[in-house]
Design a protein around this motif. Sequence first.
Motif, short mmCIF file in Angstrom:
data_model
loop_
_atom_site.label_atom_id
_atom_site.label_comp_id
_atom_site.label_asym_id
_atom_site.label_seq_id
_atom_site.Cartn_x
_atom_site.Cartn_y
_atom_site.Cartn_z
N GLU A 1 -14.22 1.51 -8.90
CA GLU A 1 -13.87 0.13 -9.40
C GLU A 1 -12.88 -0.38 -10.10
O GLU A 1 -12.24 -0.06 -11.05
CB GLU A 1 -14.87 -1.00 -10.17
N GLN A 2 -12.00 -1.58 -9.99
CA GLN A 2 -10.62 -1.88 -10.09
C GLN A 2 -11.12 -1.61 -11.90
O GLN A 2 -12.69 -2.80 -12.72
CB GLN A 2 -10.52 -3.47 -10.27
N GLY A 3 -10.23 -1.43 -13.36
CA GLY A 3 -10.80 -1.48 -14.63
C GLY A 3 -11.42 -1.13 -14.78
O GLY A 3 -12.69 -0.85 -15.93
N ARG A 4 -12.09 -0.05 -13.76
CA ARG A 4 -13.18 1.02 -14.76
C ARG A 4 -12.93 2.70 -14.11
O ARG A 4 -13.68 3.58 -14.39
CB ARG A 4 -14.53 1.24 -13.79
N GLY A 5 -11.82 2.76 -14.54
CA GLY A 5 -11.00 3.90 -13.90
C GLY A 5 -10.87 5.08 -15.00
O GLY A 5 -11.53 6.35 -14.28
#
Length: 386
Positions: free
Chosen positions: A229-233
Amino acid sequence: MDFAPTAQQRAFRDRARTLAQDVLLPGYQERERAARIDPGLRREIGALGLIAPELPVELGGRGADRLTAGLVTEEIGRGDINVAYLQVVGSLVGQILAANATPELAKEWVPRICSGEEIVGIGLTEPHAGSDAGMPRLVAERDGDGDGADWVLTGAKSLSFARDAAATVVVARTGPSQQRGRDISAFLVPLDLPGITREPVPDMGTKAVGRGLAHLDGVRIPADHLLGEQGRGFGQVMQGFDYSRALIGLQCVGAAAQTVDETWAYVSTREAFDRPLSTNQGVAFPLAEAETLLTAARTLCQRTLWLKDTGAAHTAEAAMCKWWAPKTAYEVINQCLLLHGQYGYRTELPVEQRLRDVLGLQIGDGTAQIMKLVIARQKLGRELAP
C-alpha cells in the motif's frame, strides 16, 4: 521442545556444509582480493537450493521453514561470511517481494533471487543518516493522475551489492507528512534504468559484498513497482528485519565458530615451553568460553526463527540476535587472533579478515543501541522506554 533437526533440515545443512568446506573456505581470501562474489558461484549456490529456501516453490524457493534458512546461513558463514550475505539479503528481499509485490512482479524477480541469477538489494538507509531510516530524503512522485501513473524517484540509498545488484527495494517519501515513518512507500527499482549511478564505498571489511550508494536522479518506474500500500512501506519493510536479524546472528556465529575450530587445531599442535599451547589454562579456557558463548548465541537465533515459523511474536528476540551475536562473534574472533600470536596478526591466515568482516555487522542492519531500544519498547511500550 525438540532440538533435533528434521531429515529435511539436515539435508539442507549438509549441502551447505559441503559447499562451505570444499568451495567457500579455500576461496575466502581470494574473493576479498577480487572484491566480488563470482556470478557463477552465486548460481551454483542457487542451484543447490541454498538461497532463500523458505520461499514458496511456485516462486523458485524450496518451501522449507525459516529455521532451515538459518541452518544454511550459519554453514555458509563458516565458509565465507561475505557469501552468506546472499542468504540474508535473498531471504529478506524475497520475503518482502513475495508478500507485497504484485503476483506478476513477484514471479518475475523472486525466482531470479532464489536461483542466484540476480541479486536484489535492500536500500533502506541513506548517506545522511543510518539508524534514522524512518526519515528518508528519497522522494517518489507520480507523473500524472491516477493509480496507473509512473513514479519518479530522486535521492540516494546505501546498499550491499551496490555494484552487482540488478535491482533494489527502496523506501521513499510519497506524501506531505514529515513525521518519522509516515507517508513512506516501498518500491522495487531496477538498477539499469536511466538516471541511476552507482558509487562504491571503501569499506575496511566485507569487500567482496561491494557495499555502495545508488544515486537516483529522476528515475522513472512503472506504477506496478509500488510494493504493498502507498504510504505504508516503512512498516512493511521493517517487518522483514525481524527475520533477517536472526539470520545475521547465525551468519556471524558461523564465521566465529570456524575460527574457533581453526584455533583449537592450532593451539593443540603449536608448542611452547616444551608442550602444546592447549595444555595451558590461559589458552584452553578462553576457547571453552567461546564455545559456550557461540552455543548460546546459536540457540537464541534458532529459537527466534522457530518463533517466526510458528507465527509467534519475535521482535524482541530478533533484536537480541542482532546486537549480541555479532558482538560476541567479534570478541571471539579477536580472542582467537591473539591466541595465534604473530600469525593471527599476519594476513596469510584468514583470522584478521574475519575480524574485519564481522565488525561491519555491529553497524549494518541495526546498531546495538537501536536493537536495545527495540527490546526496551517491546517490554515497556513507547511511553516508558527511551
